[in-house]
Design a protein around this motif. Structure first.
Motif, PDB file in Angstrom:
ATOM      1  N   ILE A   1      72.105  49.367 -18.630  1.00 46.02           N
ATOM      2  CA  ILE A   1      70.970  50.878 -18.266  1.00 46.02           C
ATOM      3  C   ILE A   1      71.594  51.638 -19.713  1.00 46.02           C
ATOM      4  N   LEU A   2      72.980  51.867 -18.919  1.00 48.99           N
ATOM      5  CA  LEU A   2      73.397  53.050 -19.564  1.00 48.99           C
ATOM      6  C   LEU A   2      72.834  53.258 -21.595  1.00 48.99           C
ATOM      7  N   GLU A   3      72.642  51.752 -21.689  1.00 51.97           N
ATOM      8  CA  GLU A   3      73.134  51.467 -22.923  1.00 51.97           C
ATOM      9  C   GLU A   3      71.469  51.814 -23.428  1.00 51.97           C
ATOM     10  N   VAL A   4      70.429  51.741 -22.542  1.00 49.54           N
ATOM     11  CA  VAL A   4      69.002  51.921 -22.319  1.00 49.54           C
ATOM     12  C   VAL A   4      68.318  53.746 -22.461  1.00 49.54           C
ATOM     13  N   VAL A   5      69.031  53.941 -21.172  1.00 45.64           N
ATOM     14  CA  VAL A   5      69.508  55.241 -21.377  1.00 45.64           C
ATOM     15  C   VAL A   5      69.232  56.129 -22.319  1.00 45.64           C
ATOM     16  N   ALA A   6      71.011  55.641 -22.920  1.00 46.76           N
ATOM     17  CA  ALA A   6      71.621  55.726 -24.996  1.00 46.76           C
ATOM     18  C   ALA A   6      70.056  55.789 -25.180  1.00 46.76           C
ATOM     19  N   ALA A   7      69.388  55.647 -25.776  1.00 41.40           N
ATOM     20  CA  ALA A   7      68.269  54.860 -26.690  1.00 41.40           C
ATOM     21  C   ALA A   7      66.845  55.762 -26.483  1.00 41.40           C
ATOM     22  N   VAL A   8      66.541  56.094 -24.852  1.00 42.09           N
ATOM     23  CA  VAL A   8      65.277  56.076 -24.549  1.00 42.09           C
ATOM     24  C   VAL A   8      65.881  57.913 -24.386  1.00 42.09           C
ATOM     25  N   ALA A   9      66.182  58.775 -23.735  1.00 41.19           N
ATOM     26  CA  ALA A   9      66.355  60.045 -23.893  1.00 41.19           C
ATOM     27  C   ALA A   9      66.627  61.112 -24.871  1.00 41.19           C
ATOM     28  N   PRO A  10      66.835  59.813 -26.003  1.00 37.69           N
ATOM     29  CA  PRO A  10      66.232  61.350 -27.451  1.00 37.69           C
ATOM     30  C   PRO A  10      65.364  61.143 -27.684  1.00 37.69           C
ATOM     31  N   LEU A  11      64.622  59.611 -28.090  1.00 32.94           N
ATOM     32  CA  LEU A  11      63.266  59.837 -28.136  1.00 32.94           C
ATOM     33  C   LEU A  11      62.284  60.608 -26.802  1.00 32.94           C
ATOM     34  N   LEU A  12      62.091  60.275 -25.561  1.00 32.11           N
ATOM     35  CA  LEU A  12      62.234  60.968 -25.120  1.00 32.11           C
ATOM     36  C   LEU A  12      62.061  63.107 -25.387  1.00 32.11           C
ATOM     37  N   GLY A  13      63.294  63.464 -25.513  1.00 32.91           N
ATOM     38  CA  GLY A  13      63.242  64.701 -26.018  1.00 32.91           C
ATOM     39  C   GLY A  13      62.151  65.307 -27.800  1.00 32.91           C
ATOM     40  N   LEU A  14      62.642  63.912 -28.677  1.00 32.11           N
ATOM     41  CA  LEU A  14      61.685  64.147 -29.544  1.00 32.11           C
ATOM     42  C   LEU A  14      59.888  63.959 -28.977  1.00 32.11           C
ATOM     43  N   LEU A  15      59.557  63.497 -28.617  1.00 35.49           N
ATOM     44  CA  LEU A  15      58.301  63.461 -27.993  1.00 35.49           C
ATOM     45  C   LEU A  15      58.059  64.880 -26.840  1.00 35.49           C
ATOM     46  N   GLY A  16      58.721  65.234 -26.365  1.00 38.08           N
ATOM     47  CA  GLY A  16      58.780  66.260 -26.007  1.00 38.08           C
ATOM     48  C   GLY A  16      58.537  67.903 -26.973  1.00 38.08           C
ATOM     49  N   THR A  17      59.117  67.641 -28.259  1.00 35.81           N
ATOM     50  CA  THR A  17      59.726  68.520 -29.012  1.00 35.81           C
ATOM     51  C   THR A  17      57.810  68.330 -29.803  1.00 35.81           C
ATOM     52  N   VAL A  18      57.228  67.159 -29.482  1.00 32.18           N
ATOM     53  CA  VAL A  18      56.250  66.683 -30.375  1.00 32.18           C
ATOM     54  C   VAL A  18      54.862  67.772 -30.051  1.00 32.18           C
ATOM     55  N   THR A  19      55.210  67.679 -28.386  1.00 33.15           N
ATOM     56  CA  THR A  19      54.300  67.703 -27.534  1.00 33.15           C
ATOM     57  C   THR A  19      54.049  69.307 -27.779  1.00 33.15           C
ATOM     58  N   GLY A  20      55.372  70.073 -27.797  1.00 35.12           N
ATOM     59  CA  GLY A  20      55.368  71.811 -27.541  1.00 35.12           C
ATOM     60  C   GLY A  20      54.797  71.193 -28.746  1.00 35.12           C
ATOM     61  N   MET A  21      55.115  71.260 -29.668  1.00 40.06           N
ATOM     62  CA  MET A  21      54.431  72.033 -31.104  1.00 40.06           C
ATOM     63  C   MET A  21      52.991  71.866 -31.294  1.00 40.06           C
ATOM     64  N   ILE A  22      52.863  70.819 -30.243  1.00 45.00           N
ATOM     65  CA  ILE A  22      50.912  70.744 -30.831  1.00 45.00           C
ATOM     66  C   ILE A  22      50.163  71.745 -29.809  1.00 45.00           C
ATOM     67  N   ARG A  23      51.066  71.846 -28.966  1.00 43.31           N
ATOM     68  CA  ARG A  23      50.886  73.268 -27.919  1.00 43.31           C
ATOM     69  C   ARG A  23      50.777  74.589 -28.564  1.00 43.31           C
ATOM     70  N   LEU A  24      52.327  74.651 -29.423  1.00 40.50           N
ATOM     71  CA  LEU A  24      52.186  76.401 -30.010  1.00 40.50           C
ATOM     72  C   LEU A  24      51.050  76.397 -31.180  1.00 40.50           C
ATOM     73  N   PHE A  25      51.201  75.275 -31.830  1.00 36.18           N
ATOM     74  CA  PHE A  25      49.539  75.219 -32.916  1.00 36.18           C
ATOM     75  C   PHE A  25      48.414  75.470 -32.534  1.00 36.18           C
ATOM     76  N   GLU A  26      47.654  75.106 -30.846  1.00 32.31           N
ATOM     77  CA  GLU A  26      47.145  75.560 -30.124  1.00 32.31           C
ATOM     78  C   GLU A  26      47.123  76.706 -30.211  1.00 32.31           C
ATOM     79  N   ASP A  27      48.214  77.584 -29.925  1.00 32.92           N
ATOM     80  CA  ASP A  27      47.809  78.644 -29.609  1.00 32.92           C
ATOM     81  C   ASP A  27      47.647  79.781 -30.757  1.00 32.92           C
TER      82      ASP A  27
END
Length: 210
Positions: free
Chosen positions: A109-135
């Motif tokens: 489970i720790l290994e999965v969290v270590a792999a998934v958490a940065p990807l979720l963060g990157l996804l959040g950045t991508v969606t945030g940038m999309i919102r920024l470009f819309e603004d």
């Protein structure tokens, strides 16, 4: 801090869950993988006296009073002490495998969290940038505060993902090392039990034939 979490928007929810899960698993495994809790000296003492004992009554009583992975592996060997040594070896190996799985459980489970958490963060950045470009599309590039603030907020989730993922990865390898060391010790004691039982049978064979 609360403002930073709010700025990360909805993606901070799964990231928060990841951190909670990782912390829970880490604390649980940290408690469970204490060497003194698994490799009980009472059981080790019982293994050391097997060769000199007339029978296994005392050893079985010690195992019964100290249940756990160590006692389970040693007890499996004693339960088949009257069988051929190859059968005893197979039984010890199977018991060792089963206990190894229990000792290492939840670590993935720790290994999965270590792999998934940065990807979720990157996804959040991508969606945030999309919102920024819309603004930007709506108000134009004239507002520098909007641009810098939007980019900063978009990067928060990536930072959060790395803050969760890096410690989770370190914790995984550290706890896996502790588990491997304990499993190695169990294998060493299992080999000692196998050698002792073989010697007892070899000593008993001439007496049985006379």
């Amino acid at each position: 801090m609360w403002e930073l979490i709010r700025a990360g928007n909805v993606m901070m929810i799964p990231l928060g869950l990841c951190s909670l899960v990782a912390l829970t698993v880490f604390l649980e495994r940290l408690y469970a993988l204490r060497r003194s809790r698994i490799l009980l000296p009472e059981v080790a003492g019982a293994v050391a006296t097997l060769g000199a004992a007339d029978d296994f009554v005392v050893a079985r009583a010690i195992l019964a009073r100290n249940p756990g992975p160590f006692a389970a592996v040693i007890g499996a060997g004693l339960d088949h002490a009257d069988h051929d040594w190859q059968i005893v070896r197979d039984v010890l190996q199977e018991a060792g495998r089963q206990e190894s799985v229990r000792i290492s459980r939840h670590l993935n489970i720790l290994e999965v969290v270590a792999a998934v958490a940065p990807l979720l963060g990157l996804l959040g950045t991508v969606t945030g940038m999309i919102r920024l470009f819309e603004d930007v599309k709506a108000v134009g590039l004239g507002d520098a505060t909007l641009l810098s603030g939007g980019i900063s907020e978009a990067m928060i989730t990536t930072a959060a993902g790395l803050i969760i993922g890096i410690p989770a990865l370190v914790a995984y390898y550290w706890l896996q090392g502790r588990a491997d060391a304990i499993i190695f010790e169990l294998e060493r004691y299992a080999t000692q039990v196998l050698d002792t039982l073989r010697e007892r049978r070899l000593r008993a064979a001439p007496r049985a034939g006379s």
